[in-house]
Scaffold this motif. Structure first.
Motif, PDB file in Angstrom:
ATOM      1  N   ARG A 274       0.822  -1.205   0.000  1.00  0.00           N
ATOM      2  CA  ARG A 274       0.000   0.000   0.000  1.00  0.00           C
ATOM      3  C   ARG A 274       0.861   1.262   0.000  1.00  0.00           C
ATOM      4  N   VAL A 275       1.870   1.290   0.865  1.00  0.00           N
ATOM      5  CA  VAL A 275       2.727   2.477   0.989  1.00  0.00           C
ATOM      6  C   VAL A 275       3.524   2.718  -0.287  1.00  0.00           C
ATOM      7  N   ILE A 276       4.069   1.661  -0.868  1.00  0.00           N
ATOM      8  CA  ILE A 276       4.827   1.807  -2.121  1.00  0.00           C
ATOM      9  C   ILE A 276       3.905   2.328  -3.221  1.00  0.00           C
ATOM     10  N   GLY A 277       2.680   1.800  -3.282  1.00  0.00           N
ATOM     11  CA  GLY A 277       1.722   2.259  -4.279  1.00  0.00           C
ATOM     12  C   GLY A 277       1.400   3.735  -4.127  1.00  0.00           C
ATOM     13  N   VAL A 278       1.166   4.174  -2.890  1.00  0.00           N
ATOM     14  CA  VAL A 278       0.861   5.589  -2.625  1.00  0.00           C
ATOM     15  C   VAL A 278       2.028   6.479  -3.043  1.00  0.00           C
ATOM     16  N   ARG A 279       3.241   6.065  -2.699  1.00  0.00           N
ATOM     17  CA  ARG A 279       4.421   6.872  -3.025  1.00  0.00           C
ATOM     18  C   ARG A 279       4.640   6.958  -4.527  1.00  0.00           C
ATOM     19  N   LEU A 280       4.437   5.856  -5.241  1.00  0.00           N
ATOM     20  CA  LEU A 280       4.601   5.876  -6.695  1.00  0.00           C
ATOM     21  C   LEU A 280       3.541   6.746  -7.356  1.00  0.00           C
ATOM     22  N   LEU A 281       2.311   6.697  -6.845  1.00  0.00           N
ATOM     23  CA  LEU A 281       1.244   7.548  -7.386  1.00  0.00           C
ATOM     24  C   LEU A 281       1.540   9.025  -7.163  1.00  0.00           C
ATOM     25  N   GLN A 282       2.253   9.317  -6.067  1.00  0.00           N
ATOM     26  CA  GLN A 282       2.647  10.697  -5.771  1.00  0.00           C
ATOM     27  C   GLN A 282       3.978  11.057  -6.442  1.00  0.00           C
ATOM     28  N   LYS A 283       4.481  10.131  -7.280  1.00  0.00           N
ATOM     29  CA  LYS A 283       5.732  10.311  -8.023  1.00  0.00           C
ATOM     30  C   LYS A 283       6.923  10.538  -7.088  1.00  0.00           C
ATOM     31  N   LYS A 284       6.930   9.745  -6.026  1.00  0.00           N
ATOM     32  CA  LYS A 284       8.034   9.778  -5.067  1.00  0.00           C
ATOM     33  C   LYS A 284       8.746   8.432  -5.062  1.00  0.00           C
ATOM     34  N   SER A 285       9.944   8.397  -4.513  1.00  0.00           N
ATOM     35  CA  SER A 285      10.701   7.151  -4.405  1.00  0.00           C
ATOM     36  C   SER A 285       9.994   6.205  -3.436  1.00  0.00           C
ATOM     37  N   PRO A 286      10.043   4.868  -3.712  1.00  0.00           N
ATOM     38  CA  PRO A 286       9.462   3.905  -2.762  1.00  0.00           C
ATOM     39  C   PRO A 286      10.102   3.980  -1.383  1.00  0.00           C
ATOM     40  N   PHE A 287      11.331   4.536  -1.321  1.00  0.00           N
ATOM     41  CA  PHE A 287      12.045   4.644  -0.045  1.00  0.00           C
ATOM     42  C   PHE A 287      11.787   5.988   0.642  1.00  0.00           C
ATOM     43  N   TYR A 288      10.943   6.836   0.022  1.00  0.00           N
ATOM     44  CA  TYR A 288      10.691   8.162   0.593  1.00  0.00           C
ATOM     45  C   TYR A 288       9.914   8.028   1.910  1.00  0.00           C
ATOM     46  N   PRO A 289      10.444   8.593   3.005  1.00  0.00           N
ATOM     47  CA  PRO A 289       9.760   8.474   4.305  1.00  0.00           C
ATOM     48  C   PRO A 289       8.534   9.379   4.387  1.00  0.00           C
ATOM     49  N   ASP A 290       7.446   8.848   4.925  1.00  0.00           N
ATOM     50  CA  ASP A 290       6.232   9.655   5.082  1.00  0.00           C
ATOM     51  C   ASP A 290       5.382   9.075   6.207  1.00  0.00           C
ATOM     52  N   ARG A 291       4.159   9.585   6.344  1.00  0.00           N
ATOM     53  CA  ARG A 291       3.243   9.085   7.368  1.00  0.00           C
ATOM     54  C   ARG A 291       2.027   8.410   6.724  1.00  0.00           C
ATOM     55  N   ASN A 292       2.291   7.617   5.698  1.00  0.00           N
ATOM     56  CA  ASN A 292       1.217   6.910   5.020  1.00  0.00           C
ATOM     57  C   ASN A 292       1.046   5.468   5.484  1.00  0.00           C
ATOM     58  N   HIS A 293       1.892   5.024   6.419  1.00  0.00           N
ATOM     59  CA  HIS A 293       1.767   3.657   6.916  1.00  0.00           C
ATOM     60  C   HIS A 293       0.437   3.469   7.639  1.00  0.00           C
ATOM     61  N   SER A 294      -0.034   2.259   7.661  1.00  0.00           N
ATOM     62  CA  SER A 294      -1.326   1.943   8.274  1.00  0.00           C
ATOM     63  C   SER A 294      -1.386   2.406   9.725  1.00  0.00           C
ATOM     64  N   HIS A 295      -0.303   2.167  10.465  1.00  0.00           N
ATOM     65  CA  HIS A 295      -0.300   2.560  11.878  1.00  0.00           C
ATOM     66  C   HIS A 295      -0.307   4.079  12.038  1.00  0.00           C
TER      67      HIS A 295
END
Length: 369
Positions: A274-295
């Motif tokens: 889910r997080v990788i998908g969100v980051r790719l849709l936002q045109k960011k690196s899969p390793f980009y840190p954010d607060r999109n994790h489920s927790h």
């Protein structure tokens, strides 16, 4: 006398849990003292769910306890894979310790994790090259087994590492995973792996006391999350390599073994995808840190760390039971449909929660203006 004692499964099972629990409970305060004295506390950032600087590297206690456990359960290591595991986990421990102290690049971590997997491949116990009809696939070439196994291990390690974001979550999820694996390995008499599971359950129960504490709080850090993730991946490879004759102990069909494994790991894996998908849709690196994790979403929605942890843990546990039950009746193609549907519901749930959070924040911002 001592050898007879350490060859008794009941005695060693009890000792594996109690000794691991007591060792971690004893060692963690020593680690905290060193971290605080040397001012190595983890400082909170914009992604953190904590406000104050907190000691980390509780994983040092896990590593020490694991090595001692492997020594005391060597009688049950009938496949002689213990030395391979020690070599691999030592590399993982070094990567985690370096990352906790000075931060490592994602590429460097992935390289060292792949190198650690290589030490496991020096043993043939993990060379499972038959999928028993999974999506119509049976035997696969050994070179493909090595590639697929490496990718699986790297995925599991990093999926588990990414859920270590709030108090108790990584521990509760790992306890559920090790509990299920312990039942599986006990049922098929692979007692060495069963005892490793019990040892980690003991370690994590002790760690939870400190992780949930307000005065003695400590984080496991990458030293702990990478080590635990790697050992979960190690057990996963052994599960995938079991002989078809051993499936007579299970109710689910052999072709559904991979889906059972994915169910055991569902929260880390679903969250990673889910997080990788969100980051790719936002045109960011899969390793980009954010607060999109489920927790993070659950915390931002207003849940406490404890409630968010218990909810995700309950989802993981119930999904394992659900998939094992379905795996008795459905074939692998039907099970794939179930997984696609389950992941879709997972995405929908957290999309709705995230949208609700963003709407509420927008209202607050407009009210301030």
């Amino acid at each position: 006398m001592l050898q007879q004692l350490l060859s008794n499964l009941t005695v060693v099972s009890i000792l594996a849990v109690i000794n691991s629990l007591l060792l971690v409970y004893y060692i963690i305060p020593k680690i905290s003292w060193v971290i605080i004295t040397r001012n190595l506390n983890e400082k909170p950032n914009e992604r953190s769910s904590h406000k104050g600087a907190t000691p980390t590297m509780a994983g040092v206690a896990f590593f020490i306890t694991l090595i001692l456990t492997l020594f005391f359960i060597q009688h049950f290591d009938t496949e002689n894979i213990g030395l391979n595991l020690i070599a691999s986990t030592t590399l993982i421990f070094m990567v985690g310790a370096k990352d906790d102290l000075v931060v490592s690049s994602p590429k460097a971590k992935l390289f060292m994790e792949a190198l650690a997997v290589l030490f496991l491949f020096f043993h043939n116990a993990l060379e499972g090259n038959n999928l028993y009809g999974f999506l119509g696939i049976y035997e696969i070439p050994l070179w493909l087994v090595y590639i697929a196994s490496t990718l699986l291990v790297l995925t599991i390690i990093n999926a588990y590492n990414l859920i270590d974001g709030i108090d108790g979550l990584a521990s509760i999820i790992a306890i559920i995973i090790f509990s299920v694996f312990s039942l599986i390995f006990y049922a098929i008499s692979l007692f060495f792996y069963y005892l490793i599971c019990l040892s980690f359950i003991g370690m994590l129960l002790a760690y939870l006391f400190f992780n949930f504490s307000t005065k003695k709080k400590i984080f496991m850090g990458d030293t702990g999350s990478l080590l635990i993730g790697f050992c979960i991946a190690f057990l996963s490879l052994r599960f995938m390599a079991i002989d078809i004759s051993m499936y007579s102990h299970f109710t689910f069909k052999p072709e559904n073994g991979f889906f059972v494994l994915m169910a055991i790991l569902c929260i880390p894996l679903f969250d990673l995808l889910r997080v990788i998908g969100v980051r790719l849709l936002q045109k960011k690196s899969p390793f980009y840190p954010d607060r999109n994790h489920s927790h993070h979403v659950l915390i931002d929605f207003g849940m406490s760390h404890f409630k968010a942890t218990m909810l995700l843990g309950l989802i993981n546990y119930l999904f394992v039971i659900f998939i094992i039950k379905l795996g008795t009746y459905l074939n692998s193609f039907q099970m794939l449909g179930v997984f696609v549907l389950a992941f879709g519901l997972f995405l929908l749930l957290f999309y709705r929660l995230k949208s609700s959070i963003n709407t509420e924040r927008l209202k607050i911002k407009e009210e301030k203006v």
